[in-house]
Design an enzyme around this catalytic site. Structure first.
Site, PDB file in Angstrom:
ATOM      1  CE  LYS A   1       1.691  -1.802   6.074  1.00 15.99           C
ATOM      2  NZ  LYS A   1       1.684  -1.270   4.718  1.00 15.99           N
ATOM      3  CB  SER A  53      -0.880  -0.014   1.247  1.00 13.16           C
ATOM      4  OG  SER A  53      -1.643   1.160   1.293  1.00 13.16           O
ATOM      5  CB  CYS A  90      -3.393   6.378  11.592  1.00 17.25           C
ATOM      6  SG  CYS A  90      -3.447   5.448  10.089  1.00 17.25           S
TER       7      CYS A  90
HETATM    8  C1  LIG Z   1       5.522   6.442  -0.282  1.00 12.63           C
HETATM    9  C2  LIG Z   1       4.953   5.402   0.671  1.00 12.63           C
HETATM   10  C3  LIG Z   1       3.606   5.475   1.031  1.00 12.63           C
HETATM   11  C4  LIG Z   1       3.053   4.534   1.911  1.00 12.63           C
HETATM   12  N1  LIG Z   1       1.718   4.598   2.224  1.00 12.63           N
HETATM   13  C5  LIG Z   1       1.160   3.635   3.010  1.00 12.63           C
HETATM   14  C6  LIG Z   1      -0.241   3.610   3.274  1.00 12.63           C
HETATM   15  O1  LIG Z   1      -1.013   4.432   2.759  1.00 12.63           O
HETATM   16  N2  LIG Z   1      -0.745   2.637   4.097  1.00 12.63           N
HETATM   17  C7  LIG Z   1       0.074   1.686   4.641  1.00 12.63           C
HETATM   18  O2  LIG Z   1      -0.417   0.807   5.359  1.00 12.63           O
HETATM   19  N3  LIG Z   1       1.397   1.666   4.394  1.00 12.63           N
HETATM   20  C8  LIG Z   1       1.961   2.613   3.590  1.00 12.63           C
HETATM   21  N4  LIG Z   1       3.319   2.563   3.324  1.00 12.63           N
HETATM   22  C9  LIG Z   1       4.143   1.505   3.920  1.00 12.63           C
HETATM   23  C10 LIG Z   1       4.357   0.338   2.940  1.00 12.63           C
HETATM   24  O3  LIG Z   1       3.134  -0.259   2.572  1.00 12.63           O
HETATM   25  C11 LIG Z   1       5.283  -0.723   3.558  1.00 12.63           C
HETATM   26  O4  LIG Z   1       4.673  -1.240   4.732  1.00 12.63           O
HETATM   27  C12 LIG Z   1       6.648  -0.178   3.937  1.00 12.63           C
HETATM   28  O5  LIG Z   1       7.071   0.782   2.997  1.00 12.63           O
HETATM   29  C13 LIG Z   1       7.724  -1.252   4.078  1.00 12.63           C
HETATM   30  O6  LIG Z   1       7.959  -1.922   2.866  1.00 12.63           O
HETATM   31  P1  LIG Z   1       9.121  -1.528   1.814  1.00 12.63           P
HETATM   32  O7  LIG Z   1      10.392  -1.410   2.585  1.00 12.63           O
HETATM   33  O8  LIG Z   1       9.120  -2.641   0.818  1.00 12.63           O
HETATM   34  O9  LIG Z   1       8.721  -0.216   1.224  1.00 12.63           O
HETATM   35  C14 LIG Z   1       3.882   3.509   2.445  1.00 12.63           C
HETATM   36  C15 LIG Z   1       5.234   3.445   2.068  1.00 12.63           C
HETATM   37  C16 LIG Z   1       5.777   4.355   1.180  1.00 12.63           C
HETATM   38  C17 LIG Z   1       7.219   4.242   0.784  1.00 12.63           C
END
Ligand SMILES: Cc1cc2nc3c(=O)[nH]c(=O)nc-3n(C[C@H](O)[C@H](O)[C@H](O)COP(=O)(O)O)c2cc1C
Ligand SMILES: Cc1cc2nc3c(=O)[nH]c(=O)nc-3n(C[C@H](O)[C@H](O)[C@H](O)COP(=O)(O)OP(=O)(O)OC[C@H]3O[C@@H](n4cnc5c(N)ncnc54)[C@H](O)[C@@H]3O)c2cc1C
Ligand code: FES
Lengths: 301, 242
Positions: free
Chosen positions: A166, A21, A131
């Site tokens: 989450k 997400s 949040c």
């Molecule tokens: C730009 C950005 C926006 C994100 N927005 C959300 C979100 O709206 N809701 C959510 O649960 N996690 C959000 N995340 C967290 C990611 O879903 C994920 O849990 C986190 O980035 C770790 O994974 P990664 O290291 O592969 O990015 C966001 C991450 C990034 C980088």
């Protein structure tokens, strides 16, 4: 043909690779690069009760092995997501969707869950509890076992689809939050969300992000995420979707060896729009090399 | 998309001219940008398309931090991974018959591609280029080679008119404007040319550069917009500048 399929609370995914997400919008931007039907599922942008613009820019800061973001949950609001984004997504992707829901009060989570659980293509609700709870001094729901359990119970009461909570990694003991969610009736867990971080611009002597702090994601957090998935899967018996820094097919297998049933890919999509399909193509090759016939045979080490 | 470097040469102390070959089919308008992957850096660097041909691409970049410094070490023959054709670019149709193209420093490069497109469309652009001092001047000869008049301003008066680009506006006749450069310059232009059709190219820190992360959003008159997708070029009336 290798069997890449996995099952989450009765929902079968053709492979365990799910864009995370917030890093995939509602899929539109990636449809120009590849056929989204290659994906196991999609966790779409965190949806809130009302439209949100998010935080002021700069919202992005680079790190040696990843990035900070302080986007602040910009999204068009749950009503617009249901009337515009989901019908558009259905044209691009026919598999099961994961609805990522955010809220600043228990009521907001409940309202979003009530609406999204009715959507046929949504097969899992993923509740982002990183949040701040505006009614209680802004402490994140996901940092307090009682608050996490309260959200879980409230959403479960209205949900007709499996509910995955989450989890935030910004806690002392993530297993305490995980257990509280399991006891409150969660069907599964997703972890980890981003780690709270900060960068300073040396020339300006000011924080890079307008919001000062932001969430760290990317390869740098992989070992932390892996450790937390391993701890949580040792503490609960509900399925876990693992994420945090996953960038390669080997990372996917490693996450699954830490106990994850499926894996989300976040920041990697942003620097390489082909990250997910490349991982999916490489998975059978890595499985061959490791003597794995079916992903279902991978168990927690 | 894989590109190969054919040239990487300094134009001034800090500004470099990077020429590449590769498939430019995704580039449809001047003012679009590419995202450059640099070994050792997690995020890609957004750089405007300066000029392009069917299989050739020219980028002009200024050394600002570690990423652009690393770019100066790229050699002819090296491969570079780019995402191309990003952003909306300049729509020449919005501009009149005698548009003024205003570039502040490293805001100048995308205006070269725009100038070429305007000439092809039968329009007669002029260029107003602002720099700090004479030694920093670059690219102005490329415009002149196209037969386009160039007015230069320098802050210290070491070349052309002394002062800011806005100081040169009263002496110029134009029916529309396209500008790229530092935000204070764009805002000053916007205040100075109220009522004239104007296009402004903006910068924001980017996560992806193709619309997926919401890292680059700004508020506009018609709602939130991503600088990387709905932009980087915005019409003056869209911008919520005081
Ligand atoms: C730009 C950005 C926006 C994100 N927005 C959300 C979100 O709206 N809701 C959510 O649960 N996690 C959000 N995340 C967290 C990611 O879903 C994920 O849990 C986190 O980035 C770790 O994974 P990664 O290291 O592969 O990015 C966001 C991450 C990034 C980088
Ligand atoms: C649409 C667009 C077009 C651009 N076109 C050009 C061009 O044609 N020529 C040119 O010289 N520069 C251009 N820039 C600015 C260029 O992207 C930055 O100077 C460059 O990213 C700096 O990288 P660095 O590693 O040297 O700096 P660092 O400060 O070390 O970079 C750290 C991080 O901040 C980001 N960053 C820093 N400054 C900027 C900035 N001004 N805008 C966006 N991101 C920034 C970097 O991309 C990186 O992620 C453009 C920017 C945008 C948004
Ligand atoms: S940089 Fe990701 S949406 Fe613009």
């Amino acid at each position: 043909m290798k069997d890449l399929s996995v099952t989450l609370s009765g929902v079968t995914l053709k492979n365990p690779v799910i864009p995370a997400s917030g890093t995939f919008g509602f899929g539109q931007e990636f449809a120009g690069w590849y056929d989204l039907n290659l994906l196991g599922s999609i966790s779409f942008k965190g949806t809130t009760g009302e439209a949100r613009f998010g935080n002021p820019t700069p919202r992005i800061a680079e790190c040696p092995a990843g990035m900070l973001n302080s986007v602040g949950l910009q999204n068009p609001g749950v009503d617009h997501v249901i009337s515009e984004e989901l019908p558009a997504m259905r044209k691009l992707f026919s598999g099961p969707l994961i609805a990522n829901i955010s809220g600043f009060s228990v009521d907001e989570y409940v309202r979003c869950a009530q609406l999204l659980t009715r959507e046929e293509q949504v097969e899992i609700l993923e509740i982002n509890i990183s949040c701040p709870n505006v009614r209680h001094g802004g402490m994140a729901f996901g940092t307090d076992p009682a608050a996490a359990a309260e959200v879980t119970r409230a959403v479960k009461a209205v949900a007709t689809k499996p509910v995955y909570m989450k989890l935030s990694p910004n806690v002392t003991d993530i297993t305490a939050i995980a257990r509280a969610c399991e006891e409150a009736g969660a069907d599964g867990l997703s972890l980890i969300n981003t780690l709270l971080g900060m960068r300073i611009d040396l020339n300006r002597r000011k924080p890079v992000l307008a919001n000062v702090m932001g969430g760290y994601s990317g390869p740098g957090i992989f070992p932390v995420a892996l450790r937390m998935v391993y701890q949580v899967t040792g503490a609960v018996s509900i399925p876990v979707i693992g994420m945090g820094g996953v960038s390669t097919a080997r990372d996917v297998i490693e996450m699954m060896m830490a106990g994850a049933k499926a894996v989300q890919v976040g920041a990697a999509n942003l620097v390489d729009p082909m990250a997910c399909p490349n991982i999916i193509v490489r998975l059978p090759e890595e499985m061959d090399r490791l003597g794995i016939h079916s992903l279902r045979e991978i168990t927690r080490v | 998309m894989r590109f190969e470097i054919t040239e990487n040469e300094p134009l001034t102390d800090a500004v470099w001219d990077l020429r590449l070959t590769g498939d430019t089919g995704a580039i449809t308008r001047p003012g679009q940008f590419v995202q450059v992957a640099l070994p050792g850096f997690y995020l890609r660097r957004p750089i405007s398309v300066c000029a392009w041909g069917p299989a050739s691409l020219r980028l002009v970049y200024k050394v600002l931090g570690q990423g652009t410094e690393a770019m100066t070490h790229l050699q002819p023959g090296d491969a570079l991974d780019l995402l191309t054709g990003l952003g909306n670019g300049f729509d020449p149709a919005v501009l009149g018959d005698s548009p003024l193209l205003v570039g502040g420093g490293v805001g100048l490069p995308p205006l070269l591609g725009l100038a070429e497109a305007l000439l092809r469309a039968g329009k007669t652009p002029q260029v107003l280029a602002g720099f700090n001092r004479a030694e920093e001047v670059f690219l102005t000869e490329d415009f002149r080679a196209l037969g386009i008049p160039v007015v230069i301003t320098t802050l210290d008066g070491s070349l052309g008119l002394k002062g800011l680009v806005t100081d040169a506006l009263p002496s110029l006749r134009f029916d529309s404007l396209a500008a790229c450069g530092p935000l204070p310059m764009l805002k000053a232009l916007h205040r100075a040319v109220q009522g004239v059709p104007a296009l402004y190219s903006l910068e924001e820190r980017m996560g992806c550069g193709f619309g997926a992360c919401m890292g680059c959003s700004i508020e506009t008159a018609s709602g939130p917009a991503r600088v990387c997708r709905e932009g980087p070029v915005f019409r003056g009336e869209e911008l919520m500048w005081a």
